[in-house]
Design an enzyme around this catalytic site. Structure first.
Site, PDB file in Angstrom:
ATOM      1  N   ARG A 263      40.357  19.323  33.368  1.00  0.00           N
ATOM      2  CA  ARG A 263      39.198  18.529  33.758  1.00  0.00           C
ATOM      3  C   ARG A 263      38.180  19.481  34.398  1.00  0.00           C
ATOM      4  O   ARG A 263      38.333  19.868  35.554  1.00  0.00           O
ATOM      5  CB  ARG A 263      39.638  17.456  34.760  1.00  0.00           C
ATOM      6  CG  ARG A 263      38.601  16.382  35.050  1.00  0.00           C
ATOM      7  CD  ARG A 263      38.974  15.618  36.302  1.00  0.00           C
ATOM      8  NE  ARG A 263      38.721  16.408  37.491  1.00  0.00           N
ATOM      9  CZ  ARG A 263      39.481  16.419  38.573  1.00  0.00           C
ATOM     10  NH1 ARG A 263      40.558  15.661  38.655  1.00  0.00           N
ATOM     11  NH2 ARG A 263      39.179  17.179  39.614  1.00  0.00           N
ATOM     12  N   HIS A 267      36.607  14.861  39.608  1.00  0.00           N
ATOM     13  CA  HIS A 267      37.273  13.600  39.237  1.00  0.00           C
ATOM     14  C   HIS A 267      36.223  12.513  38.993  1.00  0.00           C
ATOM     15  O   HIS A 267      36.195  11.855  37.967  1.00  0.00           O
ATOM     16  CB  HIS A 267      38.237  13.177  40.344  1.00  0.00           C
ATOM     17  CG  HIS A 267      38.686  11.751  40.256  1.00  0.00           C
ATOM     18  ND1 HIS A 267      39.450  11.287  39.214  1.00  0.00           N
ATOM     19  CD2 HIS A 267      38.450  10.695  41.075  1.00  0.00           C
ATOM     20  CE1 HIS A 267      39.663   9.991  39.397  1.00  0.00           C
ATOM     21  NE2 HIS A 267      39.071   9.613  40.513  1.00  0.00           N
ATOM     22  N   TYR A 276      40.221  21.872  46.419  1.00  0.00           N
ATOM     23  CA  TYR A 276      41.599  22.011  45.914  1.00  0.00           C
ATOM     24  C   TYR A 276      41.768  22.946  44.719  1.00  0.00           C
ATOM     25  O   TYR A 276      42.871  23.115  44.221  1.00  0.00           O
ATOM     26  CB  TYR A 276      42.196  20.634  45.579  1.00  0.00           C
ATOM     27  CG  TYR A 276      41.374  19.790  44.615  1.00  0.00           C
ATOM     28  CD1 TYR A 276      41.505  19.971  43.239  1.00  0.00           C
ATOM     29  CD2 TYR A 276      40.501  18.809  45.080  1.00  0.00           C
ATOM     30  CE1 TYR A 276      40.761  19.185  42.355  1.00  0.00           C
ATOM     31  CE2 TYR A 276      39.756  18.036  44.211  1.00  0.00           C
ATOM     32  CZ  TYR A 276      39.889  18.220  42.853  1.00  0.00           C
ATOM     33  OH  TYR A 276      39.168  17.457  41.978  1.00  0.00           O
TER      34      TYR A 276
END
Lengths: 370, 340
Positions: A263, A267, A276
């Site tokens: 990805r 998100h 992260y």
């Protein structure tokens, strides 16, 4: 908790590939016996990938501008999305997860219908039966059971219908994913499960999701074939998914497929991926871009030239412009419709509450006029 | 005092042809008749095939209709409801069983997030004619997790129709109607009434499933009940009659939608109301009943509406359940707390 080594029975291995990262055809063991799809089909997929990439980027931008409530981008996952859609016949059903808006678009749903959910107009606004696409599902993995049920119903009626359910790496942890896999194999439902392993469930990495190197290693435990595929290789994803669809159609039951992808975007617009993951990691995956890989193959094969690429780019710009125009126009919504679809049967309480809101709306209008 | 026949449909049947039918048998007959009439009706769940269900409601269906219409599913309730949703999306009319009330909780998400919402979500383009049968409530000496009353959870969820028959006639008629309904129906079956029998000749047709029924006419008090509570209410009315207290009993039959008209008409007549259910009183369905009746019939009320319910405790072990369940004594004692 520690991110311990994975289970010895799930050794890390290379996924099935038909095109390497430079776009050259892969032969031998890594192709696992799957043949290269036709140039015509790959070109069709490439065009779709170009279109939905541009759409996805446009919608992400519009979301940052506040035109949509939120959006889950699929940038970098187009090979999985488009291969899944292309592998289906018109009568087959697609069960999308929340990141699969571009697959819905590729299945023929117009941008308004595909985006009504994220724009916040209604929870879904297209006819599922017309497109054979279920409304996209937010509660993880819950739609996979619907996919199994629908395909089982078709099988009971003797119709050659296959269902395909997309899920992410995080969704594999949900109980409903387990139940769907088990019901599908027990009932030999004509269903194909495609895990788009994009490495993160929002912020949580694979090692915090599972003790396996590959989710697809669960397949044998449920009693179905499993295939680990390079999720950025559109040719391989198509070859593996379409063979699973045909096996399902011929009575061979379900298949679990894991496309290893990434990805590239956040998100959603409210996420901050710098908390992260590193920029270096994202850059490394950008270099494995699924569009670039397919483009290189098609150019080398003489199927794609500058002129055709330019035509696709213009089509994509046109789609983006239409999407902008659509999203920049405030939708006309009827608040009274809130009561119209809750029940098929007439219900006095719905009529009473509809009348109450109608009075409130009239009073508001009257107040505004004073 | 007039006692309305518990089974008005049976009156029309010739006495020579009637026979005792239990509620379990009536439910089975409803499934059988619906399946015979409509090839899209399928039945699946845990133990409902070969065994005929743990309460034998589906007895004989698998043998009659075969594996493609009636079958045992894996033991996973979310999977059962989830796959039923998918089947309904394709045009079938699944009837699934949750076996015991508390066993439905794994399916809570499928029921509340999808079954209840799909019609509204799709602007009516995809209706889900699914019936979820839930053998519910206590009174049969069940060990833990076998005697819950989950009706308030479902009734609080817009999009669901929630009904509960209290007798064999309604069981047959309401289940036929639930299966024919294009909306999802939570069909709750009070286990303690499964073996209650009536002299009836099937098929029978009673009131529409969404209407309440005056089960006994009275003038002084309205007892509002559903499922197993109806028997308690009728027994209490019988006992009270000996003390010249005339109790009217309303069997709700449907919790959602709620038949305000029938309930309020009764309360306006008697001026006093109490609601009975097995579930814990706190946040229970009785609170909704009391609120609705207060909103609509406040000036007809001579006393506060009472709730006569199970205690606010987890459902007890079998040897203690009798102390929790509402009974005639608790009902009469509650009515005594009013100033008359």
């Amino acid at each position: 908790m520690t991110d311990s080594d994975v289970f010895v029975g799930s050794a890390a291995r290379a996924p099935i590939r038909l095109l390497d990262e430079s776009g050259s055809p892969v032969v031998g063991e890594q192709a696992a016996g799957f043949g290269m799809p036709s140039a015509e089909l790959l070109l069709k997929m490439y065009r779709q990938m170009v279109l939905v990439r541009r759409f996805d980027v446009q919608v992400t931008t519009l979301t940052r501008q506040g035109r949509l409530a939120t959006y889950a981008p699929a940038l970098g996952q187009e090979a999985c999305e488009i291969a899944g859609v292309e592998a289906l016949a018109p009568q087959d059903w697609l069960f999308p997860s929340h990141r699969d808006t571009v697959a819905m678009l590729a299945r023929g749903i117009p941008p308004q219908g595909a985006l009504a959910f994220f724009r916040g107009e209604w929870h879904s606004d297209f006819d599922p039966k017309q497109y054979r696409v279920a409304p996209l599902t937010v509660p993880l993995a819950t739609h996979l059971l619907h996919a199994v049920g629908l395909a089982t119903a078709a099988k009971l009626k003797g119709d050659p219908v296959v269902s395909l359910g997309f899920l992410g790496d995080g969704a594999t942890s949900e109980g409903d994913a387990h139940e769907a896999f088990n019901f599908a194999t027990t009932w030999q439902s004509p269903t194909v499960f495609v895990i788009q392993n994009n490495q993160y469930a929002i912020s949580v990495p694979l090692a915090r999701q599972s003790h396996l190197a590959h989710f697809v290693d669960r397949a044998a435990g449920y009693g179905m074939p499993g295939y680990l595929v390079d999720g950025n290789d559109a040719a391989a994803m198509y070859a593996v998914i379409s063979s699973a669809v045909e096996r399902a159609r011929e009575g061979g039951g379900p298949t679990l497929i894991e496309g290893v992808t990434y990805r590239v975007e956040a998100h959603t617009n409210s996420d901050d991926p710098t908390r992260y993951r590193t920029a270096a990691e994202v850059d490394a995956w950008r270099a494995r871009d699924p569009l670039t890989r397919l483009e290189r193959y098609l150019r080398a094969a003489g199927e794609l030239d500058d002129e055709l690429a330019e035509r696709f780019a213009l089509e994509a710009e046109d789609l983006a412009a239409r999407t902008r125009e659509l999203m920049n126009t405030e939708p006309v919504l009827d608040p009274l419709e809130l009561f119209d679809h809750v029940y098929a049967a007439e219900r006095p309480a719905m009529a009473e509450q509809r009348a109450l809101l109608e009075r409130e709306l009239t009073d508001t209008q009257a107040g505004a006029q004073r | 005092m007039t006692l309305i026949d518990e089974n008005p449909a049976a009156v029309a049947s010739a006495p020579a042809r009637t026979k005792p039918v239990t509620m379990a048998a009536a439910l089975g007959a409803a499934l059988r008749d619906a399946m015979a009439e409509d090839p899209d009706v399928v039945v699946f769940g845990e133990d409902i095939g070969t065994l005929g269900g743990v309460f034998r409601v589906t007895d004989g269906l698998a043998a009659q209709f075969g594996d493609g219409r009636v079958w045992d599913s894996p033991a996973a309730e979310s999977g059962i409801v989830g796959t039923a949703i998918g089947m309904a999306e394709y045009g079938l009319r699944p009837v699934v069983e949750m076996q015991f009330d508390a066993f439905s909780y794994p399916a809570f998400q499928q029921i509340t997030s999808h079954l209840a919402k799909m019609g509204s979500r799709t602007k009516g383009r995809m209706r889900l004619p699914v019936v979820v049968r839930i053998p519910c409530a206590g009174g049969i000496g069940g060990i833990e997790h076998h005697s819950d009353s989950s009706e308030a959870y479902w009734a609080a969820t817009p999009g669901l129709t929630v009904v509960m028959p209290s007798n064999p006639t309604d069981a047959y008629s309401m289940l036929r109607e639930a299966i024919a309904c294009d909306d999802p129906v939570i069909f709750m079956e009070p286990k303690s009434r499964y073996w209650m029998s009536e002299q009836i000749d099937l098929p029978v047709h009673s009131l529409p499933m969404t209407r309440a029924r005056v089960a006994r006419i009275g003038t002084d008090v309205t007892l509002i009940a559903y499922g197993s509570g109806v028997k308690v209410a009728l027994d209490a009315a019988e006992a009270a009659a000996e003390e010249e207290l005339s109790i009217e009993v309303v069997d709700l039959r449907s919790l959602s939608p709620f038949d305000d008209e029938t309930v309020c008409a009764s309360v306006r007549k008697t001026g006093r109301a109490a609601v009975i259910h097995e579930a814990a009183g706190f946040g229970g369905f009785g609170a909704e009943v009391a609120a609705r009746v207060t909103e609509r019939a406040f000036f007809s009320l001579e006393a506060p509406i009472l709730r006569i319910t199970g205690f606010d405790i987890p459902f007890p072990a079998p040897k203690l359940e009798q102390y929790n369940l509402p009974n005639v004594e608790r009902v009469l004692a509650a009515l005594d707390t009013w100033e008359w």
